[in-house]
Design an enzyme around this catalytic site. Sequence first.
Site, mmCIF file in Angstrom:
data_model
loop_
_atom_site.group_PDB
_atom_site.id
_atom_site.type_symbol
_atom_site.label_atom_id
_atom_site.label_comp_id
_atom_site.label_asym_id
_atom_site.label_seq_id
_atom_site.Cartn_x
_atom_site.Cartn_y
_atom_site.Cartn_z
ATOM 1 N N GLY A 10 0.845 -1.247 0.284
ATOM 2 C CA GLY A 10 0.099 -0.354 -0.020
ATOM 3 C C GLY A 10 0.860 1.302 0.087
ATOM 4 N N CYS A 11 0.467 2.352 0.397
ATOM 5 C CA CYS A 11 0.720 3.589 0.572
ATOM 6 C C CYS A 11 2.388 3.495 1.326
ATOM 7 C CB CYS A 11 -0.089 4.690 1.015
ATOM 8 S SG CYS A 11 0.776 6.292 1.287
ATOM 9 N N PHE A 12 3.384 3.979 0.742
ATOM 10 C CA PHE A 12 4.482 3.954 1.633
ATOM 11 C C PHE A 12 4.579 5.170 2.888
ATOM 12 C CE2 PHE A 12 6.518 6.400 -1.961
ATOM 13 C CZ PHE A 12 6.002 7.651 -2.054
#
Length: 174
Positions: A10-12
């Site tokens: 997912g989003c870092f």
Amino acid sequence: MSAFATLGGGCFWCLEAAFRPLRGVLEVTPGYSGGHTLRPTYEEVSTGTTDHAEVVRIAFDPREISYEQLLDVFFAVHDPTTKDRQGYDVGPQYRSIVLYENEAQKDAALRKIKALSGLFKPRIVTEVKPLEHFWPAEPEHHRYYDKYPQDPYCQAVIAPKVGKVVQRFWPLLK
């Protein structure tokens, strides 16, 4: 003494915030890996056409935290059963991926997936592939949660993941 783990789920921004409070974690750097574009930008990766995933590269002291413990946290803070998606973040850049640096990391990741496979329905779709290149993200993406804790995305998505780490992995906290 340090080692590295490169993980995408997912989003870092989420992964960076989740791993940063762990004992033995020396640095967490958001970036891009797994694709074909040299020195990709956030804008390029966001199109989903570079084949890169948003990842974090974790520098850690294996005397204080093991690669296997990092994998435990990784699989607890994201959904490894959704292809190219984590919540509202959709696209191949948000896929679940373990990028290994050696055979020991590869074997550990495959063992972990096998051990967890009976606990997840549908099946785990996490990619396991060798790390070829890691490209650090632009500076504005580093420590995003620390800089903008009141941002709606941080409150709705990142804070619950950090809370899960604090609650479930408290013995591993700094």
